[in-house]
Design an enzyme around this catalytic site. Structure first.
Site, PDB file in Angstrom:
ATOM      1  N   LYS A 123       0.846  -1.205   0.000  1.00  0.00           N
ATOM      2  CA  LYS A 123       0.000   0.000   0.000  1.00  0.00           C
ATOM      3  C   LYS A 123       0.878   1.250   0.000  1.00  0.00           C
ATOM      4  O   LYS A 123       1.552   1.562   0.974  1.00  0.00           O
ATOM      5  CB  LYS A 123      -0.909   0.048   1.231  1.00  0.00           C
TER       6      LYS A 123
ATOM      7  N   GLU B 252      10.403   0.883   9.998  1.00  0.00           N
ATOM      8  CA  GLU B 252      11.400   1.921   9.685  1.00  0.00           C
ATOM      9  C   GLU B 252      10.714   3.244   9.959  1.00  0.00           C
ATOM     10  O   GLU B 252       9.831   3.657   9.202  1.00  0.00           O
ATOM     11  CB  GLU B 252      11.817   1.847   8.212  1.00  0.00           C
TER      12      GLU B 252
ATOM     13  N   CYS C  11      13.864  10.622   6.357  1.00  0.00           N
ATOM     14  CA  CYS C  11      13.896  10.093   7.727  1.00  0.00           C
ATOM     15  C   CYS C  11      15.283  10.223   8.335  1.00  0.00           C
ATOM     16  O   CYS C  11      15.423  10.453   9.519  1.00  0.00           O
ATOM     17  CB  CYS C  11      13.425   8.650   7.744  1.00  0.00           C
TER      18      CYS C  11
ATOM     19  N   GLU D   6      10.807  15.546  14.970  1.00  0.00           N
ATOM     20  CA  GLU D   6      11.097  15.483  13.542  1.00  0.00           C
ATOM     21  C   GLU D   6      10.228  16.503  12.809  1.00  0.00           C
ATOM     22  O   GLU D   6       9.005  16.430  12.849  1.00  0.00           O
ATOM     23  CB  GLU D   6      10.774  14.066  13.051  1.00  0.00           C
TER      24      GLU D   6
HETATM   25  P1  NAP Z   1       2.685   7.950   8.151  1.00  0.00           P
HETATM   26  O1  NAP Z   1       1.664   8.946   8.346  1.00  0.00           O
HETATM   27  O2  NAP Z   1       3.105   7.105   9.303  1.00  0.00           O
HETATM   28  O3  NAP Z   1       2.201   7.031   6.946  1.00  0.00           O
HETATM   29  C1  NAP Z   1       2.966   5.969   6.444  1.00  0.00           C
HETATM   30  C2  NAP Z   1       2.045   5.001   5.731  1.00  0.00           C
HETATM   31  O4  NAP Z   1       1.170   4.352   6.665  1.00  0.00           O
HETATM   32  C3  NAP Z   1       1.134   5.645   4.708  1.00  0.00           C
HETATM   33  O5  NAP Z   1       0.967   4.756   3.635  1.00  0.00           O
HETATM   34  C4  NAP Z   1      -0.139   5.814   5.506  1.00  0.00           C
HETATM   35  O6  NAP Z   1      -1.266   5.981   4.718  1.00  0.00           O
HETATM   36  C5  NAP Z   1      -0.182   4.549   6.299  1.00  0.00           C
HETATM   37  N1  NAP Z   1      -0.981   4.596   7.518  1.00  0.00           N
HETATM   38  C6  NAP Z   1      -1.482   5.679   8.171  1.00  0.00           C
HETATM   39  N2  NAP Z   1      -2.109   5.296   9.297  1.00  0.00           N
HETATM   40  C7  NAP Z   1      -2.016   3.945   9.356  1.00  0.00           C
HETATM   41  C8  NAP Z   1      -2.446   2.965  10.293  1.00  0.00           C
HETATM   42  N3  NAP Z   1      -3.077   3.293  11.405  1.00  0.00           N
HETATM   43  N4  NAP Z   1      -2.168   1.669  10.044  1.00  0.00           N
HETATM   44  C9  NAP Z   1      -1.473   1.316   8.944  1.00  0.00           C
HETATM   45  N5  NAP Z   1      -1.041   2.188   8.037  1.00  0.00           N
HETATM   46  C10 NAP Z   1      -1.291   3.503   8.238  1.00  0.00           C
HETATM   47  O7  NAP Z   1       4.039   8.586   7.608  1.00  0.00           O
HETATM   48  P2  NAP Z   1       4.194   9.612   6.428  1.00  0.00           P
HETATM   49  O8  NAP Z   1       3.722  10.923   6.948  1.00  0.00           O
HETATM   50  O9  NAP Z   1       3.638   9.087   5.190  1.00  0.00           O
HETATM   51  O10 NAP Z   1       5.781   9.610   6.240  1.00  0.00           O
HETATM   52  C11 NAP Z   1       6.639  10.364   6.997  1.00  0.00           C
HETATM   53  C12 NAP Z   1       7.295   9.536   8.114  1.00  0.00           C
HETATM   54  O11 NAP Z   1       7.946   8.381   7.582  1.00  0.00           O
HETATM   55  C13 NAP Z   1       8.389  10.298   8.802  1.00  0.00           C
HETATM   56  O12 NAP Z   1       8.246  10.171  10.196  1.00  0.00           O
HETATM   57  C14 NAP Z   1       9.671   9.623   8.334  1.00  0.00           C
HETATM   58  O13 NAP Z   1      10.747   9.743   9.206  1.00  0.00           O
HETATM   59  C15 NAP Z   1       9.251   8.223   8.154  1.00  0.00           C
HETATM   60  N6  NAP Z   1      10.141   7.525   7.216  1.00  0.00           N
HETATM   61  C16 NAP Z   1      11.017   6.601   7.714  1.00  0.00           C
HETATM   62  C17 NAP Z   1      11.909   5.950   6.871  1.00  0.00           C
HETATM   63  C18 NAP Z   1      12.861   4.937   7.421  1.00  0.00           C
HETATM   64  O14 NAP Z   1      13.406   4.163   6.638  1.00  0.00           O
HETATM   65  N7  NAP Z   1      13.110   4.906   8.718  1.00  0.00           N
HETATM   66  C19 NAP Z   1      11.873   6.203   5.505  1.00  0.00           C
HETATM   67  C20 NAP Z   1      10.971   7.146   5.015  1.00  0.00           C
HETATM   68  C21 NAP Z   1      10.099   7.796   5.898  1.00  0.00           C
HETATM   69  P3  NAP Z   1      -1.640   7.496   4.285  1.00  0.00           P
HETATM   70  O15 NAP Z   1      -0.672   7.854   3.230  1.00  0.00           O
HETATM   71  O16 NAP Z   1      -2.996   7.470   3.779  1.00  0.00           O
HETATM   72  O17 NAP Z   1      -1.512   8.338   5.510  1.00  0.00           O
END
Ligand code: NAP
Ligand code: MG
Length: 483
Positions: free
Chosen positions: A188, A262, A296, A393
């Site tokens: 997804k 991650e 990230c 962050e």
């Molecule tokens: P997010 O809000 O956590 O969303 C990540 C993914 O999870 C999206 O596909 C999201 O769908 C989905 N999602 C949302 N709520 C969920 C739930 N309750 N259960 C399962 N899936 C759910 O993060 P983001 O805002 O897209 O990305 C930014 C974050 O990602 C930052 O904190 C960044 O540091 C982290 N990141 C980490 C890495 C790493 O390798 N450590 C790499 C890249 C990014 P939606 O898109 O519809 O919200």
């Protein structure tokens, strides 16, 4: 000039003219084909740099997730898990080659859907996507060497959820090792950036993968929750925020299902007095302004040794003014559009709070385009540890600067965070590199460089930055059961 039927202003705004063929509306990619579009379940995907509509994308609920999981299960039992590993490898090699052939189109689409500069999507994201598939394709028939004297089996169906900052690269990090190890997948993408994953689905089809081996289901948190909660999914891999990571951990507690997370980061970028300052400035710029700071592992906290703090900050301020903010499709652009409106609001709230706290803020002063979501490269000078902008962050082009006196103080400050994903150190002395890289608690540490990625290198965090590693030999572990 002759009219190109593929290029309309909508799909390939000047100055990038590589044609990108997009459908008006996308169904989900389930069991090897796109499902019919249900008009009542569509969501827009827009270009964050212009606000223009790119395509309509389907919104999955539990039913669509269930269909995809069933398809993945069927083909896993019927053929994929029994296929000779070298055959699995061939499919992955084929996909890798198709990605290479279509790399320019994928890069343009990545920049259109997510706002990142074409120079980055063209020279970093997409080449790394292909490299990941090539790398893991090579492992498919060598797993017995990766895990000597062990019986290696796939988990079965892997559920994978990815964020919007590196849409296709995160898809590659997830899909390539899972498939190489013999799992089938339901992926997804993030709701803001689904288009390159859907384009990848077309390439999966073209590569001739058995239907159901790769399923790509679009939607938001509801779809993500349904995937995590599905009891016919054998393994969950998530990249995203620490907050959602914790929710997933709770949802999986007691199920015995393996998962990898991650999550976020707040990396310290440590600059010693003996560092090559001009090069360090380039490293800092890359560390925090690459991909608008939606990274990230971004070097979002700068720790500078006191003796050079003034000089380094001046050089950095000067360099910031030269960065070009604007059209992601212009090859000269350094900083593109902020990926989405909620993220822009989040960044603005951080800056507003810093202003109210009386912190010294400087930005590059660039004129910003009228349409779209934008943020200038920004630094916060002498930010106290107590501020939210130092502890949390921001996920934007905002750098918090602090100073230190001794190496020990630098390490102590670097570790004063709930995250532990990455870090960087700039110095002329090998001994300091050794001290810092062996004492900072982070999964990835760069010395005299920053934000360098390679498919052979493991990536992942400590503390609230998550668990498990992606990339390299380590990246195979989450996708196999060892007896
Ligand atoms: P997010 O809000 O956590 O969303 C990540 C993914 O999870 C999206 O596909 C999201 O769908 C989905 N999602 C949302 N709520 C969920 C739930 N309750 N259960 C399962 N899936 C759910 O993060 P983001 O805002 O897209 O990305 C930014 C974050 O990602 C930052 O904190 C960044 O540091 C982290 N990141 C980490 C890495 C790493 O390798 N450590 C790499 C890249 C990014 P939606 O898109 O519809 O919200
Ligand atoms: Mg979009």
């Amino acid at each position: 000039m002759e009219e190109n039927p593929f290029i309309s202003e909508k799909y390939a705004p000047a100055p990038e003219s590589t044609p990108v063929a997009l459908k008006e509306a996308y169904g989900h990619f389930i069991n090897g084909e796109f499902t019919e579009v249900d008009e009542s379940k569509l969501r827009e995907s827009r270009n964050p740099a212009s606000g223009k509509l790119l395509a309509m994308v389907s919104e999955a609920g539990g039913d669509e997730i269930d269909l995809a999981v069933q398809a993945a299960r069927r083909v896993y039992e019927k053929s994929w898990s029994r296929l000779a590993p070298s055959e699995r490898g061939k499919y992955l090699f084929r996909l890798a080659r198709l990605i290479q052939e279509r790399s320019r189109e994928l890069a343009v689409l990545e920049s259109m859907d997510g706002g990142k500069p074409i120079r980055e999507s063209r020279d970093v994201d997409i080449p790394l996507v292909a490299a990941h598939f090539f790398y893991y394709a090579g492992w498919a028939d060598k797993l017995e060497y990766a895990f000597p004297n062990r019986k290696v089996r796939p988990h079965g169906v892997a559920g994978q959820i990815i964020p919007w900052n590196f849409p296709l690269l995160m898809a590659a990090w997830k899909l390539a090792p899972a498939l190489a190890c013999g799992n089938t997948v339901v992926l997804k993408p993030a709701e803001f950036t689904p288009l390159t994953a859907l384009k990848l689905a077309e390439l999966v089809e073209e590569a001739g993968f058995p239907p159901g081996v790769v399923n790509i289901v679009t939607g938001g948190g509801t779809a993500g929750r349904a995937l995590v909660g599905h009891d016919n999914v054998d393994k969950i891999a998530f990249t995203g925020s620490t907050e959602v990571g914790k929710q997933i951990q709770k949802a999986l507690a007691g199920t015995g299902r393996p998962y990898t997370l991650e999550l976020g980061g707040k990396a310290a970028h440590i600059i010693f007095e003996d560092a090559a300052l001009d090069q360090a400035v380039e490293g800092i710029v890359n560390g925090i302004f690459f991909n608008q700071g939606h990274v990230c592992c971004a070097g979002s906290r700068l720790l500078v040794q006191e003796g050079v703090a003034g000089e380094l900050t001046r050089k950095l301020e000067h360099r910031m003014k030269t960065l070009i903010v604007g059209d992601p499709l212009d090859k000269n652009t350094d900083i593109g559009a902020i990926n989405n409106e909620p993220q822009l609001n989040k960044i603005r709230a951080f800056l507003e709070e810093a202003r109210e706290q009386g912190l010294e803020i400087a930005d590059g002063g660039q004129e910003l385009p009228e349409e779209g979501f934008w943020c200038r490269p920004t630094i916060i000078k002498n930010a106290p540890q107590s501020c939210r902008i130092v502890r949390e962050e921001v996920f934007g082009p905002v750098l918090a600067i602090q100073t230190f006196r001794t190496p020990a103080e630098a390490v102590e400050k670097a570790n004063n965070t709930r995250y532990g994903l990455s870090g960087g150190v700039w110095t002329d002395k090998g001994s300091k590199i050794f001290k810092v890289t062996s004492s900072v608690q982070a999964g990835v540490l760069w010395a005299n460089t920053f934000n360098k990625f390679d498919p052979t290198a493991p990536f992942g965090g400590f503390k609230e930055s998550g668990m498990g590693r992606e990339g390299g030999l380590h990246g195979l572990h989450p996708y196999v059961r060892l007896d």
